[in-house]
Scaffold this motif. Structure first.
Motif, PDB file in Angstrom:
ATOM      1  N   ASP A   1       0.843  -1.195   0.000  1.00  0.00           N
ATOM      2  CA  ASP A   1       0.000   0.000   0.000  1.00  0.00           C
ATOM      3  C   ASP A   1       0.869   1.232   0.000  1.00  0.00           C
ATOM      4  O   ASP A   1       1.771   1.357   0.819  1.00  0.00           O
ATOM      5  N   ALA A   2       0.593   2.124  -0.926  1.00  0.00           N
ATOM      6  CA  ALA A   2       1.378   3.348  -1.059  1.00  0.00           C
ATOM      7  C   ALA A   2       1.039   4.374   0.003  1.00  0.00           C
ATOM      8  O   ALA A   2       1.731   5.379   0.144  1.00  0.00           O
ATOM      9  N   GLY A   3      -0.019   4.125   0.780  1.00  0.00           N
ATOM     10  CA  GLY A   3      -0.454   5.094   1.777  1.00  0.00           C
ATOM     11  C   GLY A   3      -1.388   6.116   1.177  1.00  0.00           C
ATOM     12  O   GLY A   3      -1.704   6.091  -0.012  1.00  0.00           O
ATOM     13  N   MET A   4      -1.840   7.042   2.019  1.00  0.00           N
ATOM     14  CA  MET A   4      -2.779   8.065   1.547  1.00  0.00           C
ATOM     15  C   MET A   4      -2.102   9.424   1.542  1.00  0.00           C
ATOM     16  O   MET A   4      -1.082   9.651   2.196  1.00  0.00           O
ATOM     17  N   CYS A   5      -2.704  10.336   0.807  1.00  0.00           N
ATOM     18  CA  CYS A   5      -2.365  11.748   0.882  1.00  0.00           C
ATOM     19  C   CYS A   5      -3.477  12.401   1.698  1.00  0.00           C
ATOM     20  O   CYS A   5      -4.572  12.674   1.180  1.00  0.00           O
ATOM     21  N   GLY A   6      -3.217  12.581   2.980  1.00  0.00           N
ATOM     22  CA  GLY A   6      -4.234  13.103   3.881  1.00  0.00           C
ATOM     23  C   GLY A   6      -3.662  13.310   5.261  1.00  0.00           C
ATOM     24  O   GLY A   6      -2.459  13.125   5.501  1.00  0.00           O
ATOM     25  N   ASP A   7      -4.530  13.689   6.204  1.00  0.00           N
ATOM     26  CA  ASP A   7      -4.149  13.958   7.589  1.00  0.00           C
ATOM     27  C   ASP A   7      -4.052  12.631   8.344  1.00  0.00           C
ATOM     28  O   ASP A   7      -5.054  11.927   8.492  1.00  0.00           O
ATOM     29  N   TYR A   8      -2.861  12.296   8.848  1.00  0.00           N
ATOM     30  CA  TYR A   8      -2.670  11.031   9.556  1.00  0.00           C
ATOM     31  C   TYR A   8      -3.047  11.104  11.031  1.00  0.00           C
ATOM     32  O   TYR A   8      -2.985  10.089  11.725  1.00  0.00           O
ATOM     33  N   ASP A   9      -3.463  12.269  11.524  1.00  0.00           N
ATOM     34  CA  ASP A   9      -4.047  12.353  12.868  1.00  0.00           C
ATOM     35  C   ASP A   9      -5.532  12.047  12.720  1.00  0.00           C
ATOM     36  O   ASP A   9      -6.401  12.904  12.868  1.00  0.00           O
ATOM     37  N   SER A  10      -5.821  10.773  12.420  1.00  0.00           N
ATOM     38  CA  SER A  10      -7.149  10.403  11.943  1.00  0.00           C
ATOM     39  C   SER A  10      -7.293   8.887  11.988  1.00  0.00           C
ATOM     40  O   SER A  10      -6.373   8.170  12.371  1.00  0.00           O
ATOM     41  N   VAL A  11      -8.456   8.407  11.578  1.00  0.00           N
ATOM     42  CA  VAL A  11      -8.662   6.981  11.321  1.00  0.00           C
ATOM     43  C   VAL A  11      -8.738   6.833   9.796  1.00  0.00           C
ATOM     44  O   VAL A  11      -9.742   7.177   9.183  1.00  0.00           O
TER      45      VAL A  11
ATOM     46  N   ARG B   1     -19.904   1.546  19.572  1.00  0.00           N
ATOM     47  CA  ARG B   1     -21.363   1.434  19.674  1.00  0.00           C
ATOM     48  C   ARG B   1     -21.967   0.472  18.658  1.00  0.00           C
ATOM     49  O   ARG B   1     -23.047  -0.047  18.870  1.00  0.00           O
ATOM     50  N   LYS B   2     -21.311   0.303  17.513  1.00  0.00           N
ATOM     51  CA  LYS B   2     -21.825  -0.582  16.466  1.00  0.00           C
ATOM     52  C   LYS B   2     -23.242  -0.227  16.044  1.00  0.00           C
ATOM     53  O   LYS B   2     -24.080  -1.096  15.788  1.00  0.00           O
ATOM     54  N   VAL B   3     -23.533   1.077  16.013  1.00  0.00           N
ATOM     55  CA  VAL B   3     -24.801   1.560  15.465  1.00  0.00           C
ATOM     56  C   VAL B   3     -24.470   2.696  14.502  1.00  0.00           C
ATOM     57  O   VAL B   3     -23.426   3.346  14.626  1.00  0.00           O
ATOM     58  N   PRO B   4     -25.351   2.925  13.540  1.00  0.00           N
ATOM     59  CA  PRO B   4     -25.083   4.016  12.595  1.00  0.00           C
ATOM     60  C   PRO B   4     -24.955   5.344  13.327  1.00  0.00           C
ATOM     61  O   PRO B   4     -25.713   5.650  14.255  1.00  0.00           O
ATOM     62  N   GLY B   5     -23.994   6.124  12.929  1.00  0.00           N
ATOM     63  CA  GLY B   5     -23.784   7.442  13.520  1.00  0.00           C
ATOM     64  C   GLY B   5     -23.754   8.500  12.447  1.00  0.00           C
ATOM     65  O   GLY B   5     -24.257   8.310  11.339  1.00  0.00           O
ATOM     66  N   GLU B   6     -23.154   9.618  12.789  1.00  0.00           N
ATOM     67  CA  GLU B   6     -23.043  10.694  11.806  1.00  0.00           C
ATOM     68  C   GLU B   6     -22.143  10.272  10.654  1.00  0.00           C
ATOM     69  O   GLU B   6     -21.287   9.402  10.793  1.00  0.00           O
ATOM     70  N   ARG B   7     -22.358  10.874   9.495  1.00  0.00           N
ATOM     71  CA  ARG B   7     -21.545  10.567   8.321  1.00  0.00           C
ATOM     72  C   ARG B   7     -20.093  10.924   8.617  1.00  0.00           C
ATOM     73  O   ARG B   7     -19.808  11.988   9.182  1.00  0.00           O
ATOM     74  N   LEU B   8     -19.198  10.040   8.267  1.00  0.00           N
ATOM     75  CA  LEU B   8     -17.783  10.296   8.498  1.00  0.00           C
ATOM     76  C   LEU B   8     -17.321  11.474   7.648  1.00  0.00           C
ATOM     77  O   LEU B   8     -17.764  11.649   6.508  1.00  0.00           O
ATOM     78  N   ALA B   9     -16.426  12.273   8.213  1.00  0.00           N
ATOM     79  CA  ALA B   9     -15.882  13.434   7.515  1.00  0.00           C
ATOM     80  C   ALA B   9     -14.363  13.379   7.580  1.00  0.00           C
ATOM     81  O   ALA B   9     -13.784  12.931   8.581  1.00  0.00           O
ATOM     82  N   PRO B  10     -13.687  13.834   6.536  1.00  0.00           N
ATOM     83  CA  PRO B  10     -12.224  13.781   6.541  1.00  0.00           C
ATOM     84  C   PRO B  10     -11.612  14.668   7.614  1.00  0.00           C
ATOM     85  O   PRO B  10     -12.144  15.736   7.942  1.00  0.00           O
ATOM     86  N   ALA B  11     -10.497  14.222   8.167  1.00  0.00           N
ATOM     87  CA  ALA B  11      -9.715  15.047   9.076  1.00  0.00           C
ATOM     88  C   ALA B  11      -9.104  16.196   8.283  1.00  0.00           C
ATOM     89  O   ALA B  11      -8.812  16.065   7.091  1.00  0.00           O
ATOM     90  N   GLU B  12      -8.892  17.325   8.948  1.00  0.00           N
ATOM     91  CA  GLU B  12      -8.526  18.538   8.221  1.00  0.00           C
ATOM     92  C   GLU B  12      -7.191  19.121   8.652  1.00  0.00           C
ATOM     93  O   GLU B  12      -6.895  20.286   8.359  1.00  0.00           O
TER      94      GLU B  12
ATOM     95  N   GLN C   1     -12.067  11.858  10.519  1.00  0.00           N
ATOM     96  CA  GLN C   1     -11.994  12.412  11.867  1.00  0.00           C
ATOM     97  C   GLN C   1     -12.081  11.289  12.884  1.00  0.00           C
ATOM     98  O   GLN C   1     -12.975  10.442  12.836  1.00  0.00           O
ATOM     99  N   LYS C   2     -11.138  11.279  13.821  1.00  0.00           N
ATOM    100  CA  LYS C   2     -10.944  10.094  14.659  1.00  0.00           C
ATOM    101  C   LYS C   2     -12.058   9.870  15.678  1.00  0.00           C
ATOM    102  O   LYS C   2     -12.377   8.727  15.999  1.00  0.00           O
ATOM    103  N   GLY C   3     -12.685  10.940  16.191  1.00  0.00           N
ATOM    104  CA  GLY C   3     -13.736  10.755  17.184  1.00  0.00           C
ATOM    105  C   GLY C   3     -14.925   9.970  16.657  1.00  0.00           C
ATOM    106  O   GLY C   3     -15.246   8.884  17.160  1.00  0.00           O
ATOM    107  N   PRO C   4     -15.615  10.476  15.630  1.00  0.00           N
ATOM    108  CA  PRO C   4     -16.767   9.739  15.085  1.00  0.00           C
ATOM    109  C   PRO C   4     -16.390   8.369  14.536  1.00  0.00           C
ATOM    110  O   PRO C   4     -17.160   7.411  14.658  1.00  0.00           O
ATOM    111  N   ALA C   5     -15.208   8.257  13.941  1.00  0.00           N
ATOM    112  CA  ALA C   5     -14.801   6.962  13.388  1.00  0.00           C
ATOM    113  C   ALA C   5     -14.594   5.937  14.489  1.00  0.00           C
ATOM    114  O   ALA C   5     -15.021   4.782  14.383  1.00  0.00           O
ATOM    115  N   ALA C   6     -13.946   6.338  15.589  1.00  0.00           N
ATOM    116  CA  ALA C   6     -13.718   5.416  16.703  1.00  0.00           C
ATOM    117  C   ALA C   6     -15.031   5.031  17.378  1.00  0.00           C
ATOM    118  O   ALA C   6     -15.220   3.881  17.799  1.00  0.00           O
TER     119      ALA C   6
END
Length: 273
Positions: A200-210, A224-235, A214-219
């Motif tokens: 894997d070549a890796g990503m071009c993005g913010d690595y303070d993330s999942v 909880r294993k229930v649908p949550g808010e739509r994931l958004a990229p870390a900035e 954004q790490k909070g909603p993703a984690a």
């Protein structure tokens, strides 16, 4: 030939970093061919025509996609008319766009770029092995061949599938680079028969993330294993990740592969001449 490949561009952070830094990076590493996986550029899901144009204007020769190819519906008419944007070739017949393209480079040479998608833990598409086999049968690589280099972006979840694919086509293409998992692997190598490879070549993005989100909603989804808010990229500040491959003029096969990591949180790694 020198080939620069950049892994999945994720969200605004990755997009802005690629557009800003690619012209200088291309010059600094003296790249003849630049390929960028852009399937996560639009808010982490898909690619818009405007973003595709920005990457091409910044110096990308070919853009590849993956499982989020159709998340932005306006890309469908655009991909039909833009041969430098390709999607996995093992989508079923009748799918818009193309899975491979031949580009004429600034030095007069020609390169074939293929995009395939794996099937383990992914959508059930057509066979990427047989699809690649059929496409490669149309070309001869070398100074007097139809192309002077061949690069494959394999967009897949399982490292075993990527490795099996790479060993299957070792010696027939210049490089096989993995995308999709967004984490740069440390197994860059030239395989026994001369094909450069990286799982894997890796990503071009913010690595303070999942993996770019954004790490909070993703984690929270794992808690909880229930649908949550739509994931958004870390900035935060993005790291550009990818690889630089140098090929032999006489064969089109790889002499060496070096990882690229530029900016952001990861340790910096720029190719040496």
């Amino acid at each position: 030939m020198r080939i620069l490949f950049l892994g999945d561009v994720v969200g605004r952070a990755g997009r802005d970093a690629v557009v800003a830094r690619l012209p200088g990076l291309r010059r600094d590493v003296m790249a003849d061919l630049v390929v960028v996986n852009a399937e996560n550029a639009s808010h982490g899901f898909g690619l818009s025509p405007e973003m595709a144009r920005a990457f091409l204007d910044a110096g990308a020769d070919v853009l590849t996609l993956g499982n989020h190819a159709w998340d932005r519906k306006e890309i469908i008419p655009f991909i039909e008319g833009e041969p430098r944007l390709i999607r996995p070739l093992n989508f079923p017949p009748g799918t818009p766009g193309r899975g491979a393209t031949v580009v004429e480079l600034r030095n007069g040479k020609r390169a074939l770029v293929l995009n395939v998608m794996g099937r383990l833990f992914m959508d059930a598409l057509d066979d990427p092995f047989r699809g690649a086999q059929a496409e490669l049968a149309r070309h001869v690589m070398g100074p007097q061949g139809t192309v002077q280099a061949i690069l494959v972006d394999i967009h897949a979840e399982a490292s075993s599938e990527k490795l099996a694919f790479a060993h299957s086509f070792d010696g027939r293409v210049s490089a096989i680079l993995g995308t999709h998992t967004h984490v740069p692997t440390a197994d860059h190598q030239v395989l026994a028969e001369g094909t450069a490879y990286m799982t894997d070549a890796g990503m071009c993005g913010d690595y303070d993330s999942v993996i770019g989100m954004q790490k909070g909603p993703a984690a929270l989804r794992f808690w909880r294993k229930v649908p949550g808010e739509r994931l958004a990229p870390a900035e935060g500040e993005a790291t550009l990740c990818g690889a630089l491959i140098e090929t032999e003029d006489a064969t089109g096969l790889a002499k060496r592969i070096q990882p690229v990591r530029l900016g952001g949180r990861l340790s910096q790694l720029l190719p040496i001449s």
